[in-house]
Design a protein around this motif. Sequence first.
Motif, short mmCIF file in Angstrom:
data_model
loop_
_atom_site.label_atom_id
_atom_site.label_comp_id
_atom_site.label_asym_id
_atom_site.label_seq_id
_atom_site.Cartn_x
_atom_site.Cartn_y
_atom_site.Cartn_z
N LYS A 286 -3.85 0.64 -4.27
CA LYS A 286 -4.15 0.94 -2.87
C LYS A 286 -2.98 0.57 -1.96
O LYS A 286 -2.24 -0.38 -2.24
CB LYS A 286 -5.41 0.19 -2.42
CG LYS A 286 -6.67 0.62 -3.17
CD LYS A 286 -7.88 -0.15 -2.65
CE LYS A 286 -9.15 0.30 -3.38
NZ LYS A 286 -10.35 -0.43 -2.90
N ARG A 288 -1.35 -1.13 1.07
CA ARG A 288 -1.66 -2.32 1.87
C ARG A 288 -0.47 -2.66 2.76
O ARG A 288 0.70 -2.65 2.33
CB ARG A 288 -1.97 -3.51 0.98
CG ARG A 288 -3.30 -3.38 0.22
CD ARG A 288 -4.45 -3.53 1.21
NE ARG A 288 -5.74 -3.44 0.55
CZ ARG A 288 -6.52 -2.36 0.54
NH1 ARG A 288 -6.09 -1.26 1.15
NH2 ARG A 288 -7.68 -2.36 -0.06
N LYS A 301 -7.05 -6.37 12.79
CA LYS A 301 -7.59 -5.96 11.49
C LYS A 301 -7.95 -4.49 11.49
O LYS A 301 -7.72 -3.78 10.50
CB LYS A 301 -8.83 -6.81 11.16
CG LYS A 301 -8.50 -8.26 10.84
CD LYS A 301 -9.77 -9.02 10.46
CE LYS A 301 -9.44 -10.48 10.12
NZ LYS A 301 -10.67 -11.24 9.75
N ASP A 302 -8.53 -4.01 12.60
CA ASP A 302 -8.89 -2.60 12.70
C ASP A 302 -7.65 -1.71 12.68
O ASP A 302 -7.64 -0.62 12.09
CB ASP A 302 -9.70 -2.33 13.97
CG ASP A 302 -11.11 -2.89 13.88
OD1 ASP A 302 -11.58 -3.09 12.75
OD2 ASP A 302 -11.74 -3.10 14.93
N LYS A 305 -6.26 -1.49 9.10
CA LYS A 305 -7.07 -0.57 8.29
C LYS A 305 -6.76 0.88 8.65
O LYS A 305 -6.61 1.74 7.77
CB LYS A 305 -8.55 -0.87 8.50
CG LYS A 305 -9.47 -0.06 7.61
CD LYS A 305 -10.92 -0.48 7.83
CE LYS A 305 -11.85 0.35 6.94
NZ LYS A 305 -13.27 -0.04 7.13
N GLU A 308 -3.26 1.87 7.26
CA GLU A 308 -3.28 2.11 5.82
C GLU A 308 -3.89 3.46 5.48
O GLU A 308 -3.36 4.20 4.64
CB GLU A 308 -4.06 0.98 5.12
CG GLU A 308 -3.35 -0.36 5.18
CD GLU A 308 -4.21 -1.52 4.70
OE1 GLU A 308 -3.65 -2.61 4.46
OE2 GLU A 308 -5.45 -1.33 4.58
N GLU A 309 -4.99 3.81 6.16
CA GLU A 309 -5.65 5.09 5.91
C GLU A 309 -4.76 6.26 6.33
O GLU A 309 -4.64 7.27 5.63
CB GLU A 309 -6.98 5.16 6.66
CG GLU A 309 -8.05 4.23 6.11
CD GLU A 309 -8.48 4.62 4.71
OE1 GLU A 309 -8.51 5.84 4.42
OE2 GLU A 309 -8.78 3.72 3.91
#
Length: 331
Positions: A286, A288, A301-302, A305, A308-309
């Motif tokens: 994945k 990161r 944190k949001d 995420k 990364e997506e």
Amino acid sequence: MSRYFYPDFIVPHNEKRELVAENILCNLILNRIRDKRNTILLVKGESGSGKSTSVLTIIDKLCKKMQIETVGLIKNSLIYTPIDYQNTMEKYLYDKQFRKYNILWFDEAEILMDSTKWQSFINTSLAQQNAVNRAVKRMITFIVAPNPKMIDSRLRKSANFEIECTRAMMDKCRIKLYRYYFDERDMDNVKQKRARIKGYEKMPNGKYQVLSPVSFELDLPRKELFNIYDKVQWEKKGIILSNILKKLADEMRKQHGDYSRVQKLVEWATENPEELSKLVKRVRGKVRVMKDVQQRYDLSKDEVKFFEEEIKKALIKKGVSDGSVSVVQTN
């Protein structure tokens, strides 16, 4: 009960009752100023009842009596925040251009601050007037309450009069006027009360007739004043609302992330694949974000995420594969 009483006003008779109403209002307020006393008027009423319209009309009448240019005063008297109050008082007290100005208008600011902050702001301002300004300059202060619940006991005790507005008619605004007084018959239980104003109208034959109006009907203010008021209030509220929204947006970015900023970072990374290995790494298949990258760009944190997506989607779309990060599209 004695038929004699201390009158709130004495006005000459006039067949035009709106002129009698005008004289009563100006008499009540300006007599206090001549006696070197501040005058504080609470203005309340339902939304659309004509609070601003009534204040504009009364201020226009007062300005004519005091020989003050109304438009200039309206531009400088509207107050929404402590900064407005400070700037206005500095002009009124120290600028020769505004030496005659002595009217403050705390306009309703329900969209700008909550009731507790509004009450604290108003009460602090009035306390300053009573403690300092009274010795220098007597002020006429209109306080337009956004709703009755925002009038606390401390604010009510500071007021001299209450103006209750009913819905404006086609060419008139209608108000009820009360005076506040303290019932001191029982000194251990002093109560503040309100009563209809009561005075004398001097008739053509020289006699005085008791007059206690139930309500007043006033002409609507000039369109010019409406336009000035609308312009000033939207300018001041616009600046304040812009700052409030900016602050709110900053708080939301901290809490939920600034995705436009992260999206730009994604675009830059995919356009410069040689830099990609400095931003992300592969962990158990994945993508990161590296910890130092998260700290360097102050990513929540949001945001991490989201980054990364979006990196994974962008790399798949471009078919980019890096030595450190290998992204393979799977079904």
